[in-house]
Design a protein around this motif. Structure first.
Motif, PDB file in Angstrom:
ATOM      1  N   GLU A  11     100.117  -2.437 -10.746  1.00 42.63           N
ATOM      2  CA  GLU A  11     100.171  -2.516  -9.276  1.00 42.63           C
ATOM      3  C   GLU A  11      99.724  -1.242  -8.564  1.00 42.63           C
ATOM      4  O   GLU A  11      99.652  -1.239  -7.334  1.00 42.63           O
TER       5      GLU A  11
ATOM      6  N   PHE B 116      83.461  -4.753   1.351  1.00 39.99           N
ATOM      7  CA  PHE B 116      84.926  -4.738   1.217  1.00 39.99           C
ATOM      8  C   PHE B 116      85.578  -4.653   2.600  1.00 39.99           C
ATOM      9  O   PHE B 116      86.544  -5.368   2.901  1.00 39.99           O
TER      10      PHE B 116
ATOM     11  N   GLY C 210      87.805  -7.656   4.414  1.00 37.89           N
ATOM     12  CA  GLY C 210      89.138  -7.392   4.952  1.00 37.89           C
ATOM     13  C   GLY C 210      89.224  -7.762   6.422  1.00 37.89           C
ATOM     14  O   GLY C 210      90.173  -8.408   6.860  1.00 37.89           O
TER      15      GLY C 210
ATOM     16  N   SER D 241      92.431  -9.314 -10.577  1.00 32.37           N
ATOM     17  CA  SER D 241      93.520  -9.174  -9.612  1.00 32.37           C
ATOM     18  C   SER D 241      93.419 -10.192  -8.482  1.00 32.37           C
ATOM     19  O   SER D 241      93.976  -9.993  -7.418  1.00 32.37           O
TER      20      SER D 241
ATOM     21  N   LEU E 163      91.629 -11.025   0.902  1.00 30.19           N
ATOM     22  CA  LEU E 163      91.453  -9.985  -0.108  1.00 30.19           C
ATOM     23  C   LEU E 163      92.802  -9.515  -0.602  1.00 30.19           C
ATOM     24  O   LEU E 163      93.419  -8.633  -0.018  1.00 30.19           O
ATOM     25  N   ASP E 164      93.251 -10.108  -1.639  1.00 28.63           N
ATOM     26  CA  ASP E 164      94.575  -9.767  -2.156  1.00 28.63           C
ATOM     27  C   ASP E 164      94.422  -9.198  -3.545  1.00 28.63           C
ATOM     28  O   ASP E 164      94.039  -9.895  -4.476  1.00 28.63           O
ATOM     29  N   PRO E 165      94.652  -7.884  -3.703  1.00 31.82           N
ATOM     30  CA  PRO E 165      94.419  -7.263  -5.001  1.00 31.82           C
ATOM     31  C   PRO E 165      95.433  -7.638  -6.077  1.00 31.82           C
ATOM     32  O   PRO E 165      95.343  -7.135  -7.171  1.00 31.82           O
ATOM     33  N   ARG E 166      96.388  -8.455  -5.778  1.00 34.97           N
ATOM     34  CA  ARG E 166      97.314  -8.881  -6.832  1.00 34.97           C
ATOM     35  C   ARG E 166      96.818 -10.140  -7.504  1.00 34.97           C
ATOM     36  O   ARG E 166      96.555 -11.122  -6.914  1.00 34.97           O
TER      37      ARG E 166
ATOM     38  N   LEU F 169      97.922  -0.852  -5.132  1.00 37.26           N
ATOM     39  CA  LEU F 169      96.620  -1.505  -4.943  1.00 37.26           C
ATOM     40  C   LEU F 169      96.627  -2.377  -3.691  1.00 37.26           C
ATOM     41  O   LEU F 169      95.629  -2.476  -2.992  1.00 37.26           O
ATOM     42  N   ALA F 170      97.761  -2.969  -3.410  1.00 32.41           N
ATOM     43  CA  ALA F 170      97.865  -3.858  -2.254  1.00 32.41           C
ATOM     44  C   ALA F 170      97.646  -3.119  -0.935  1.00 32.41           C
ATOM     45  O   ALA F 170      97.358  -3.745   0.088  1.00 32.41           O
TER      46      ALA F 170
ATOM     47  N   MET G  17      89.598  -3.677  -9.389  1.00 32.37           N
ATOM     48  CA  MET G  17      90.397  -4.836  -9.022  1.00 32.37           C
ATOM     49  C   MET G  17      89.779  -6.105  -9.594  1.00 32.37           C
ATOM     50  O   MET G  17      90.472  -7.001 -10.057  1.00 32.37           O
TER      51      MET G  17
ATOM     52  N   ILE H  18      95.280  -0.765  -0.512  1.00 33.57           N
ATOM     53  CA  ILE H  18      93.896  -0.280  -0.395  1.00 33.57           C
ATOM     54  C   ILE H  18      93.181  -0.877   0.835  1.00 33.57           C
ATOM     55  O   ILE H  18      92.585  -0.125   1.624  1.00 33.57           O
ATOM     56  N   PRO H  19      93.233  -2.208   1.035  1.00 30.43           N
ATOM     57  CA  PRO H  19      92.529  -2.744   2.214  1.00 30.43           C
ATOM     58  C   PRO H  19      92.992  -2.109   3.525  1.00 30.43           C
ATOM     59  O   PRO H  19      92.157  -1.779   4.378  1.00 30.43           O
TER      60      PRO H  19
END
Lengths: 207, 207
Positions: B78, A194, A198, B202, A204-207, B172-173, B197, B175-176
């Motif tokens: 989100e 992870f 990144g 996601s 890496l876009d969690p949306r 969540l956005a 995710m 986290i990275p």
């Protein structure tokens, strides 16, 4: 290898470094006792007093491998090199990343280069430290420095493994499905991948 | 809490379950010895013979918390609920996820519901098991069942923590960047968030 029982007070340790720690409201460590140890592990009891006055005794485990590295070795921007090796904790062969401890005279990057060579037969012209991981910091003191290895070329150096590791080239795009299927379950490796994804700006876009 | 030294042979353990294990070429376990133990941990030595005839003695750590859960609680698609708590292994306050051990009479989902209530004061109308994580399976036997908690509502139940945990709602956005900055360094939590995710579709695209 024989275990020893010990019941002596050791000095307050100085682990408050490296990883991002928020120090407000931390309890006072009244005493640290070494409860038991083997050649690889030490079990400690810490007598704590929290800021509200409550006292508790917590146990934690120290290992000998304090300066450890975990490698995300990428032969190209789409792939990562993973290893299958026997893991005695789960009594099976697991999918993970090359890793190992740094010797006393080695920097993390030197250790990363040596482990890469010993475990997967490659050296990296480019090594980048990505940060540090803890495992279960409420009970364990272990930490792993994550190193991204790129611009790889062959290198021969014998490792200390009892049998050669199986090395496989895995597309980064397959990591989520290998995690979802349960084939890749080692938290340390998943977290290192992870971090690498990144760092590589891999969208890496969690949306 | 007092440590005890033991040097007796225990039966071959039966850990070969749950996580995805590849059994080919696994070494034979010739003997398992309990080297030392405390109230929370057991240090074992395993005498192994690999398929090429090589013999080694490996140490591993067993903990008491074999059936543990880690929660990814999402108040909306989100955000995730994270906790800050003191972690004695790193002697600082760390950012992580709600978690805990399952009691003998609890399923993983029942334990997840109780821990969610105790640690963040919520209950979930929807709980989904996402899989299981190991930490450092070459040395540790610990495993965490990851549970996604959704459709949350208030619940009051006192936990067993010496002081209330600080609960924060994290996009969540973010986290990275929290991983990259070193604020979030616990491999177990990062891996659980990665699983969640992925499960939430996601758009985790490593390219």
């Amino acid at each position: 290898m024989a275990g020893r029982q010990v019941q002596r007070t050791v000095q307050a340790s100085t682990l408050r470094h490296r990883v991002g720690l928020h120090m407000r409201n931390c309890p006072t460590i009244l005493k640290t006792e070494l409860l038991a140890e083997s050649s690889h592990f030490q079990i400690e009891a810490l007598h704590l007093q929290f800021s509200n006055g409550q006292r508790r005794i917590y146990e934690r485990l120290r290992g000998t491998g304090y300066r450890s590295v975990m490698l995300v070795a990428m032969p190209d921007p789409e792939h990562v090199l993973m290893v299958r090796e026997y893991a005695v904790g789960v009594e099976g062969t697991i999918l993970g990343l090359p890793k190992g401890g740094a010797e006393a005279d080695e920097s993390y990057l030197q250790a990363a280069q040596r482990e890469l060579c010993e475990e997967v037969g490659l050296r990296a012209a480019r090594l980048t430290e990505l940060g540090e991981l803890t495992l279960a910091p409420g009970h364990l003191c272990h930490r792993y420095r994550v190193v991204l290895a790129q611009d790889l070329s062959p290198c021969a150096l014998d490792g200390d493994e009892p049998e050669p590791l199986e090395c496989i080239k895995v597309p980064l795009a397959q990591i989520p499905e290998r995690v979802a299927s349960g084939e890749l379950h080692e938290a340390r490796a998943i977290a290192a991948l992870f971090m690498a994804m990144g760092a590589c700006g891999s969208g890496l876009d969690p949306r």
